[in-house]
Design a protein around this motif. Sequence first.
Motif, PDB file in Angstrom:
ATOM      1  N   MET A   1      71.821 -75.610  89.327  1.00  0.00           N
ATOM      2  CA  MET A   1      72.153 -77.186  88.429  1.00  0.00           C
ATOM      3  C   MET A   1      71.800 -77.780  87.699  1.00  0.00           C
ATOM      4  SD  MET A   1      73.092 -81.179  89.699  1.00  0.00           S
ATOM      5  CE  MET A   1      71.958 -81.698  90.070  1.00  0.00           C
ATOM      6  N   SER A   2      69.976 -77.023  87.583  1.00  0.00           N
ATOM      7  CA  SER A   2      69.175 -77.334  86.761  1.00  0.00           C
ATOM      8  C   SER A   2      69.656 -76.640  85.101  1.00  0.00           C
ATOM      9  CB  SER A   2      68.120 -77.432  87.268  1.00  0.00           C
ATOM     10  OG  SER A   2      67.396 -76.355  87.864  1.00  0.00           O
ATOM     11  N   GLU A   3      70.030 -75.575  86.121  1.00  0.00           N
ATOM     12  CA  GLU A   3      70.456 -74.165  84.867  1.00  0.00           C
ATOM     13  C   GLU A   3      71.503 -74.788  83.415  1.00  0.00           C
ATOM     14  OE1 GLU A   3      68.265 -71.509  84.938  1.00  0.00           O
ATOM     15  OE2 GLU A   3      67.439 -72.740  86.089  1.00  0.00           O
ATOM     16  N   SER A   4      72.349 -75.598  84.275  1.00  0.00           N
ATOM     17  CA  SER A   4      73.497 -75.540  83.277  1.00  0.00           C
ATOM     18  C   SER A   4      72.944 -76.974  82.174  1.00  0.00           C
ATOM     19  CB  SER A   4      74.855 -76.465  83.736  1.00  0.00           C
ATOM     20  OG  SER A   4      74.420 -77.353  84.818  1.00  0.00           O
ATOM     21  N   SER A   5      73.982 -76.969  81.501  1.00  0.00           N
ATOM     22  CA  SER A   5      73.718 -77.579  80.082  1.00  0.00           C
ATOM     23  C   SER A   5      73.574 -78.822  80.592  1.00  0.00           C
ATOM     24  CB  SER A   5      74.913 -77.044  79.748  1.00  0.00           C
ATOM     25  OG  SER A   5      75.841 -78.451  79.664  1.00  0.00           O
ATOM     26  N   PRO A   6      73.023 -80.014  79.577  1.00  0.00           N
ATOM     27  CA  PRO A   6      72.636 -81.543  79.804  1.00  0.00           C
ATOM     28  C   PRO A   6      74.016 -82.266  80.456  1.00  0.00           C
ATOM     29  CG  PRO A   6      71.599 -80.476  78.389  1.00  0.00           C
ATOM     30  CD  PRO A   6      72.290 -79.451  78.516  1.00  0.00           C
ATOM     31  N   ALA A   7      74.831 -81.503  79.273  1.00  0.00           N
ATOM     32  CA  ALA A   7      75.779 -82.822  79.743  1.00  0.00           C
ATOM     33  C   ALA A   7      77.014 -82.379  80.883  1.00  0.00           C
ATOM     34  CB  ALA A   7      77.169 -82.126  78.769  1.00  0.00           C
ATOM     35  N   VAL A   8      76.934 -81.534  81.238  1.00  0.00           N
ATOM     36  CA  VAL A   8      77.465 -81.065  82.686  1.00  0.00           C
ATOM     37  C   VAL A   8      76.620 -81.589  83.712  1.00  0.00           C
ATOM     38  CG1 VAL A   8      77.802 -79.122  84.117  1.00  0.00           C
ATOM     39  CG2 VAL A   8      78.459 -78.639  81.447  1.00  0.00           C
ATOM     40  N   GLU A  10      75.059 -84.417  83.462  1.00  0.00           N
ATOM     41  CA  GLU A  10      75.560 -84.966  83.895  1.00  0.00           C
ATOM     42  C   GLU A  10      76.740 -85.963  84.416  1.00  0.00           C
ATOM     43  OE1 GLU A  10      72.490 -86.588  79.473  1.00  0.00           O
ATOM     44  OE2 GLU A  10      74.926 -86.502  79.689  1.00  0.00           O
ATOM     45  N   GLN A  11      77.687 -85.537  83.616  1.00  0.00           N
ATOM     46  CA  GLN A  11      78.950 -85.069  84.947  1.00  0.00           C
ATOM     47  C   GLN A  11      78.579 -86.005  86.631  1.00  0.00           C
ATOM     48  OE1 GLN A  11      82.220 -83.027  83.338  1.00  0.00           O
ATOM     49  NE2 GLN A  11      80.981 -83.525  81.550  1.00  0.00           N
ATOM     50  N   HIS A  12      77.849 -85.257  86.506  1.00  0.00           N
ATOM     51  CA  HIS A  12      77.764 -85.238  88.329  1.00  0.00           C
ATOM     52  C   HIS A  12      77.003 -86.253  88.546  1.00  0.00           C
ATOM     53  CE1 HIS A  12      76.426 -84.025  92.473  1.00  0.00           C
ATOM     54  NE2 HIS A  12      74.785 -85.154  91.997  1.00  0.00           N
ATOM     55  N   TRP A  13      75.724 -86.447  87.798  1.00  0.00           N
ATOM     56  CA  TRP A  13      75.116 -88.363  88.396  1.00  0.00           C
ATOM     57  C   TRP A  13      76.569 -89.795  87.558  1.00  0.00           C
ATOM     58  CZ3 TRP A  13      72.191 -87.589  91.700  1.00  0.00           C
ATOM     59  CH2 TRP A  13      71.124 -86.832  91.413  1.00  0.00           C
ATOM     60  N   GLN A  14      77.482 -89.381  86.362  1.00  0.00           N
ATOM     61  CA  GLN A  14      78.302 -90.652  86.266  1.00  0.00           C
ATOM     62  C   GLN A  14      79.627 -90.602  87.374  1.00  0.00           C
ATOM     63  OE1 GLN A  14      79.671 -88.569  82.436  1.00  0.00           O
ATOM     64  NE2 GLN A  14      77.539 -89.161  81.613  1.00  0.00           N
ATOM     65  N   ALA A  15      79.771 -89.353  87.860  1.00  0.00           N
ATOM     66  CA  ALA A  15      80.915 -89.288  89.457  1.00  0.00           C
ATOM     67  C   ALA A  15      79.873 -90.223  89.990  1.00  0.00           C
ATOM     68  CB  ALA A  15      80.707 -88.437  89.060  1.00  0.00           C
ATOM     69  N   ALA A  16      79.370 -90.058  90.814  1.00  0.00           N
ATOM     70  CA  ALA A  16      78.270 -90.283  91.541  1.00  0.00           C
ATOM     71  C   ALA A  16      78.215 -92.410  91.556  1.00  0.00           C
ATOM     72  CB  ALA A  16      76.883 -89.994  91.705  1.00  0.00           C
ATOM     73  N   TRP A  17      78.196 -92.500  90.389  1.00  0.00           N
ATOM     74  CA  TRP A  17      77.376 -94.251  89.802  1.00  0.00           C
ATOM     75  C   TRP A  17      79.026 -94.954  89.740  1.00  0.00           C
ATOM     76  CZ3 TRP A  17      75.548 -92.226  84.532  1.00  0.00           C
ATOM     77  CH2 TRP A  17      74.077 -92.230  84.598  1.00  0.00           C
ATOM     78  N   ARG A  18      80.248 -93.951  89.384  1.00  0.00           N
ATOM     79  CA  ARG A  18      82.108 -94.357  89.961  1.00  0.00           C
ATOM     80  C   ARG A  18      82.086 -94.790  90.906  1.00  0.00           C
ATOM     81  NH1 ARG A  18      82.833 -91.432  85.340  1.00  0.00           N
ATOM     82  NH2 ARG A  18      83.621 -89.872  86.371  1.00  0.00           N
ATOM     83  N   ALA A  19      81.469 -93.886  92.262  1.00  0.00           N
ATOM     84  CA  ALA A  19      81.982 -93.410  93.936  1.00  0.00           C
ATOM     85  C   ALA A  19      80.726 -94.818  94.278  1.00  0.00           C
ATOM     86  CB  ALA A  19      81.287 -92.239  93.670  1.00  0.00           C
ATOM     87  N   LEU A 133      84.459 -91.902  75.704  1.00  0.00           N
ATOM     88  CA  LEU A 133      82.936 -91.391  75.708  1.00  0.00           C
ATOM     89  C   LEU A 133      81.505 -92.331  75.880  1.00  0.00           C
ATOM     90  CD1 LEU A 133      81.397 -89.764  73.564  1.00  0.00           C
ATOM     91  CD2 LEU A 133      82.096 -91.006  71.434  1.00  0.00           C
ATOM     92  N   TRP A 134      82.394 -93.372  76.171  1.00  0.00           N
ATOM     93  CA  TRP A 134      81.549 -94.656  76.756  1.00  0.00           C
ATOM     94  C   TRP A 134      80.324 -94.513  77.804  1.00  0.00           C
ATOM     95  CZ3 TRP A 134      84.239 -99.324  75.059  1.00  0.00           C
ATOM     96  CH2 TRP A 134      84.837 -99.411  73.840  1.00  0.00           C
ATOM     97  N   GLU A 135      81.766 -93.426  79.037  1.00  0.00           N
ATOM     98  CA  GLU A 135      81.783 -93.561  80.186  1.00  0.00           C
ATOM     99  C   GLU A 135      80.513 -91.975  80.158  1.00  0.00           C
ATOM    100  OE1 GLU A 135      84.413 -92.870  83.234  1.00  0.00           O
ATOM    101  OE2 GLU A 135      84.471 -95.072  83.394  1.00  0.00           O
ATOM    102  N   ARG A 136      80.984 -90.418  78.945  1.00  0.00           N
ATOM    103  CA  ARG A 136      80.031 -90.214  78.949  1.00  0.00           C
ATOM    104  C   ARG A 136      78.665 -89.803  78.761  1.00  0.00           C
ATOM    105  NH1 ARG A 136      84.051 -86.650  75.165  1.00  0.00           N
ATOM    106  NH2 ARG A 136      82.401 -85.363  75.445  1.00  0.00           N
TER     107      ARG A 136
END
Length: 964
Positions: A1-8, A10-19, A133-136
Amino acid sequence: MSESSPAVREQHWQAAWRARGLGRAVAVVGRPKYYILFAYPGPSGFQHVGHMRGFSYADSFARYHRMRGEAVFFPGGTHASGLPAITFSAKVARGDADILAELRSRGLSETDIHRLEVPEEAARFLGEDYWNLWERFGMLMDRTSHVTTIDADYQRFITWQFTTLKALGRLVQKPYFAPYCPRSGPVSVDPSETDLSSGGTAEMVTYTLVPFTLPDGRILLTATLRPETVYGVTNLWLPPSGTLTEWAFEGKTYLVSPSAATRLTEQLGGTRGGSVDVGALTGSKVTVPITGAEVSLFQSSLVQPGVGTGVVMSVPAHAPADWVAVQALAPSDRDRLTKDIRPIIEVSESGLGPSDRQVLQGEGVPAARVVAALAIKDLGDSGLVQEATARLYRIEMRAGLMTVGEYRGEPVATVRERIARQLFPEGARVLREFSEKVICRCGEEVTIRRVPDQWFLAYGSSEWKSRVIDQVQRMGFHPREYRDELPGIIEWFEDRPAVRKGRWLGTPFPLDPSWTIEPIADSTFYPAYYIIRRFVAQGELRVDDLTNEFFDYVFLGKGSGGNLANREVLERARREFLYWYPVDINLGGKEHKRVHFPVFLYVHAAMLPAELQPRGIFINWWMTNYSGDKLSKKDQKGGAVPPVDVVLATYGADGLRLYYSLSASPFQDIQWEETQCRNARARLDDILRMLTEIRALPEPTFGTDALTAHIDRWFSSRLHAIIHEVRRAWDDYDLRTVAQDTYVALPTLFRRYSARGGSNTTLLRRAAETWSRLLSPITPHIAEEARGLFVPSGTLAAEGIFPTGEEFASHPISMVLEQVVEQLEEDVGSLLKIWTKSPARLDLFVAAPWKYRAVELIPPSMTGGRLDMKSFMERARQDPQLVPWVGELAKFGAEYRKEGESSRWVGLSASEERSILDEARPFLSKRFHIPQVSVCPEEEGTDTTDPGSRRKRARPGHPAIVLS
RNA sequence: GCUGGCGUAGCCAAGUCCGGCCAACGGCAACGGACUCAAGAUCCGUUCUCGCAGGAGUUCCCAGGUUCAAAUCCUGGCGCCAGCACCA
């Protein structure tokens, strides 16, 4: 995961917060609450990196408070009222290339795009786009609060708000002057030119009317910006040809140009009468008001019948155009002029700048000088004549004093209005006009028309003002200067039109639905509605439930709440409102200082009791482009700021959020600088790398972090102090200090710990885990990655408790001891700068014990920042330990005469200093590339190790240094 | 014009409210060093002037003033920016 771009990542954690539902606001009785919102944006276009600056700050504050264990409400919405969405839709319909490209890049089909030609659709679409965008950006907001001001439920709320304001006497009705198109009706004159085909930058100019009486009693009416010059009138100018029209008003008959008669009738009333040929008037004379002088009439091409009244009073001493026109008169006409053209205003030279002085140099009346300075030949130089007029006007307005009449000696700026009132005893009469031609989309010329029954919010009311100003005293402001600014702003407020006619989005005015409520007026009390919107979004309330009685009960505690079937929901709505209110922070850009924030305070002051008034306002400055312009402006010199999507993909939300917080104080514009943004990202990667290295250290043998080594105690103490300061800074909304400490001071601390040989893995891991929580408010995603290294998965940093200094023990003396080493590094460094060859050894001599005792006597002997030698010596003589050294004490004390830094070393002992330096020997050796480092007490030094007897210089905290 | 803000080393930018520990945080850039075949990345150091002993000198737009002491307080000046009304 650490190899991918920051934005990608970040989406993982945003999903975790939503969950985990972290954005949801949950009222918990007995738990402190925190309500923060930002001024909701209008849907005028797509958001750029500038918009996200303030929004990110709001999220950081919300996150900090959430981590303090408070219940947080952080809502958001879209302010769709007014023109922005209409303008946007019009651009879509027109096929604006930039906008179509943006829409297509979001995957919209041509059908979808076509639908956005309806303003309401565009507003909702953009509202969704904003929220995404706010969520991103990692913002944890409560989605069930999301409202658009054109939604039916919001309009119910606004209907209630205005009904209530009317009942409270805050709405008043009176005449008003507004732009009006004879064919299309009311239009808006503003630079976006939504309603116009040209003239959007026109200003409304207010002319004072000046009456000149003809022998037959009819009155030639002139219009001027400078009524004080009536004292200098030498003649009147009439149009070169054509007719004047009679305008009957209040029992008198005035003569003006035909177009002026129309406008005067529209603005002041009265009726139009017959026409008079201009030529028939030229032989007459008229009486000048106030002075009573008689002057002649001439025709001149300087008169533009479409401007003003078509009759012009001539003041050649002060008006360049009049001066030029007078010079052009035939000799026979000149004889009929009032004999002398003389100045009636003088300018004090001292108040002028060099360029103003220059245009006024030379001989003659002021207008003649300016005409000469600008080399104006005749009225054909119309550009120059205009410039000359504007300059003289400005100079005399600012620095002019009257030299004639009853106002002699007084400044022009203060007498102007009094003279205007004198011209019409029943009240000053004015004519309003645009500074340039304004043409409606339909092709007709827009004029200014009197609206007799305009509704206003009575912001001019002094009783209302004083309530607002009272409230200001009780609030917190960031920056604090805004508190001092606000009373002046409130003072400047007048009654403000609250509704208008014409096409724009908004709620129909309940007292007369042919009017629409104006956008600033419908965005004052909405923080209250966000709370109720959540019930609507969850299906607990229907639009029809939102009656005036319902809102009376929920917001004001009045009445029964109407006939809402479900009483439980009604009661819960009331409780939620009382739980979340008041607003803790309303955050917005600096453009809101003069309008939005004041009216927000006004309406709250009118509606709610003292305990529900807003508690604070936070204002962020802007992100500007390379040339310092607002980001929204086109044609940026030096290259455009990249679109938000591109920046987000490259640096991640965390990179941008750190950039916003670290690169400048929130109360200062930031010029977009990509290297700074990249650097912020690099800093985060660096921190993550440090933490990963800590994680990779061998498992500690003992599960303890007992602070046995000095450097461990120092590290712990520094953590204690930094965390303490970080919390203080958060509580003060001092974002930059927070960012400095968290992202600069802490990495430096960890590096230093390691450089000084710190190796307590248990302590390091504990510090690293704490650090991950400190990172969460500003850079929430990287905080989760960091925390994951040290804590079993399942708990999120965003849900963690914000650290307190108490998590790390403080040993004040260890900080003093480490300062000895730091001071030493500095001193050795500066010696090495002037040391030509590289030294083979470094000998350090720790001061003799009596000096430690002596240094403690210095702070109490200080008076006025200086050492009082007499009292110092007196104290020393009373100390048995020091008596043997009295001879040397005077010299010792003299070292501290000016420094005043002795207090740093109070509490330090010779043995402690010696052991700390002993411990630091390998470090110093490595740091300065000196093979041998030794430490020895001053009193044990010999001439072999210290041939220059430098050891006597040793002072507490400052060992003597001998390089060889 | 009115109202408000701002002016700190090559650039960005803290500090100014509450004067002293301020030659002035931090970042960028540049230079030097470590690492390397080399570049990049990373790490360490330097970047007002002078100085072969931890020091001295001159700085915080300009000119005055207050003070033992001023980037910080006061007065005056110069320059830049923003808002100014229905436009959000």
